[in-house]
Design a protein around this motif. Sequence first.
Motif, PDB file in Angstrom:
ATOM      1  N   SER A 133       0.672  -0.592   0.230  1.00  0.00           N
ATOM      2  CA  SER A 133      -0.069   0.183  -0.098  1.00  0.00           C
ATOM      3  C   SER A 133       1.061   1.081   0.158  1.00  0.00           C
ATOM      4  O   SER A 133       2.049   0.938   0.661  1.00  0.00           O
ATOM      5  CB  SER A 133      -1.123   0.377   1.161  1.00  0.00           C
ATOM      6  N   SER A 134       0.175   2.237  -0.380  1.00  0.00           N
ATOM      7  CA  SER A 134       1.235   3.693  -0.258  1.00  0.00           C
ATOM      8  C   SER A 134       1.227   3.709   0.938  1.00  0.00           C
ATOM      9  O   SER A 134       2.891   4.312   1.081  1.00  0.00           O
ATOM     10  CB  SER A 134      -0.279   4.700  -1.331  1.00  0.00           C
ATOM     11  N   ASN A 135       0.440   3.996   2.281  1.00  0.00           N
ATOM     12  CA  ASN A 135       0.720   3.756   3.750  1.00  0.00           C
ATOM     13  C   ASN A 135       2.795   2.736   3.513  1.00  0.00           C
ATOM     14  O   ASN A 135       3.568   3.451   4.410  1.00  0.00           O
ATOM     15  CB  ASN A 135       0.288   3.640   4.480  1.00  0.00           C
ATOM     16  N   GLU A 136       2.286   1.897   3.737  1.00  0.00           N
ATOM     17  CA  GLU A 136       3.237   1.318   3.995  1.00  0.00           C
ATOM     18  C   GLU A 136       4.679   1.635   3.164  1.00  0.00           C
ATOM     19  O   GLU A 136       6.104   1.525   3.197  1.00  0.00           O
ATOM     20  CB  GLU A 136       3.343  -0.274   3.000  1.00  0.00           C
ATOM     21  N   ILE A 137       4.344   1.901   1.790  1.00  0.00           N
ATOM     22  CA  ILE A 137       5.726   2.387   0.925  1.00  0.00           C
ATOM     23  C   ILE A 137       6.601   3.830   1.516  1.00  0.00           C
ATOM     24  O   ILE A 137       7.621   4.065   2.092  1.00  0.00           O
ATOM     25  CB  ILE A 137       4.810   2.916  -0.517  1.00  0.00           C
ATOM     26  N   LYS A 138       5.481   4.467   1.927  1.00  0.00           N
ATOM     27  CA  LYS A 138       5.703   6.071   2.845  1.00  0.00           C
ATOM     28  C   LYS A 138       6.427   5.270   4.168  1.00  0.00           C
ATOM     29  O   LYS A 138       7.383   6.117   4.407  1.00  0.00           O
ATOM     30  CB  LYS A 138       4.761   6.892   3.247  1.00  0.00           C
ATOM     31  N   ARG A 139       6.030   4.804   5.141  1.00  0.00           N
ATOM     32  CA  ARG A 139       6.352   4.719   6.309  1.00  0.00           C
ATOM     33  C   ARG A 139       7.761   3.784   5.950  1.00  0.00           C
ATOM     34  O   ARG A 139       8.714   4.032   6.670  1.00  0.00           O
ATOM     35  CB  ARG A 139       5.402   3.296   6.861  1.00  0.00           C
ATOM     36  N   THR A 140       8.182   3.197   4.554  1.00  0.00           N
ATOM     37  CA  THR A 140       9.466   2.718   4.738  1.00  0.00           C
ATOM     38  C   THR A 140      10.223   4.093   4.244  1.00  0.00           C
ATOM     39  O   THR A 140      11.812   3.408   4.663  1.00  0.00           O
ATOM     40  CB  THR A 140       9.436   1.686   3.232  1.00  0.00           C
ATOM     41  N   ARG A 141       9.567   4.439   3.256  1.00  0.00           N
ATOM     42  CA  ARG A 141      10.391   5.776   2.777  1.00  0.00           C
ATOM     43  C   ARG A 141      10.914   6.370   4.062  1.00  0.00           C
ATOM     44  O   ARG A 141      12.426   6.819   3.654  1.00  0.00           O
ATOM     45  CB  ARG A 141       9.714   6.527   1.839  1.00  0.00           C
ATOM     46  N   SER A 142      10.283   6.865   5.325  1.00  0.00           N
ATOM     47  CA  SER A 142      10.629   7.330   6.341  1.00  0.00           C
ATOM     48  C   SER A 142      11.452   7.266   7.031  1.00  0.00           C
ATOM     49  O   SER A 142      12.709   7.037   7.648  1.00  0.00           O
ATOM     50  CB  SER A 142       9.131   7.905   7.165  1.00  0.00           C
ATOM     51  N   LEU A 143      11.313   5.454   7.236  1.00  0.00           N
ATOM     52  CA  LEU A 143      12.360   5.145   7.879  1.00  0.00           C
ATOM     53  C   LEU A 143      13.234   4.587   6.797  1.00  0.00           C
ATOM     54  O   LEU A 143      14.682   4.765   7.952  1.00  0.00           O
ATOM     55  CB  LEU A 143      12.018   3.224   7.645  1.00  0.00           C
ATOM     56  N   ILE A 144      13.735   4.479   6.208  1.00  0.00           N
ATOM     57  CA  ILE A 144      15.027   4.416   5.535  1.00  0.00           C
ATOM     58  C   ILE A 144      16.267   6.344   5.442  1.00  0.00           C
ATOM     59  O   ILE A 144      17.223   5.615   5.775  1.00  0.00           O
ATOM     60  CB  ILE A 144      15.285   4.567   3.375  1.00  0.00           C
ATOM     61  N   GLN A 145      15.028   6.698   4.967  1.00  0.00           N
ATOM     62  CA  GLN A 145      15.641   8.768   5.663  1.00  0.00           C
ATOM     63  C   GLN A 145      15.268   8.868   6.632  1.00  0.00           C
ATOM     64  O   GLN A 145      16.929   9.323   7.047  1.00  0.00           O
ATOM     65  CB  GLN A 145      14.676   9.537   4.733  1.00  0.00           C
TER      66      GLN A 145
END
Length: 319
Positions: free
Chosen positions: A34-46
């Motif tokens: 999902s888009s929310n999971e992708i956003k959480r993943t990107r935030s975690l990476i950053q």
Amino acid sequence: MDANLRFWRAEGQSFFQRFLLWADALDPLLLLKSSNEIKRTRSLIQINEKTLSEPIQNNQTRQAFLLSLSSVHPDTDKIIPVLFRPPAFMPVTLPLVIVSSVQRHARHSFFWQFVFHTYTTAFTLINGNGTPTAEEYSLKQKQMLLGLGAISYSAFVGALPLAFVHRYTLKSSLMQFVVRKLLPAPLLGVTSAFNVAMVRSPEFDNGIEVMDRNGKVIGVSKKAGEKAVMETALSRAVLFGTTFFLPEVLMYCVHRARLKKNPRALGPVRIFVVMSVLAGMLPVSFSMFPQCGEIKRADLEPEILSSTEETEFFYNRGI
């Protein structure tokens, strides 16, 4: 520099490394995220991003990066629409390639090649370099017009041999072999490369951002844009040229084997062969050139070099 590009610099130095990464990043199951999971993943990476100068050992971190690579544009930091993410490329193009390869009438061939080139051109536009410009709206309009022209031209060129054969009723075995077996592969390869060059031609005119090894943008280079587009066009030509040519060779071998005694088996075999070739060639094509492209100091414009002493510069090649 975006985290995706840093990852490609650290993990994608060789063709084999890039091939393995793309083989994982092209997993269609990633489309279910999902888009929310992708956003959480990107935030975690950053938040947790460290210097990616050494290969990543943590599997969880690696999986997070794979999701980011397959879903987020490295220039705009936006989530790519599902149908135009890299993992969707094969599921969408496979049926179009199969249908296009079996057409025997010019009108049908034109229609299916128009659909095929429409998708691949849209994919190229969305996944190209995202360097912002002052005239972004007019630039998008220009790219769409160029893309529409390239799509129509490519579909016309692809259907022209069949129209020629039917118009002049050329039924000799040699002519049929040339038109139906020999021409489709180079035509599709050349037109696919042409579409990439056309839809991304503003990168020739306006240039793309180049960065130093620390990720700092040091200027906009037309030469880097030309290099990025030419590399992508060549990789696309290899992908679809091979995908059309190799199955014909393999099916010729099948025809000479015992399967020719069972014509009903040829359809499923052809589908399996095309699917196998496309599945193998897709990561090969994407891996031909580094995703985080590199350009030497001697190849850049003088106005960019005047502001830095760096010798190596990097840019997003696009897909």
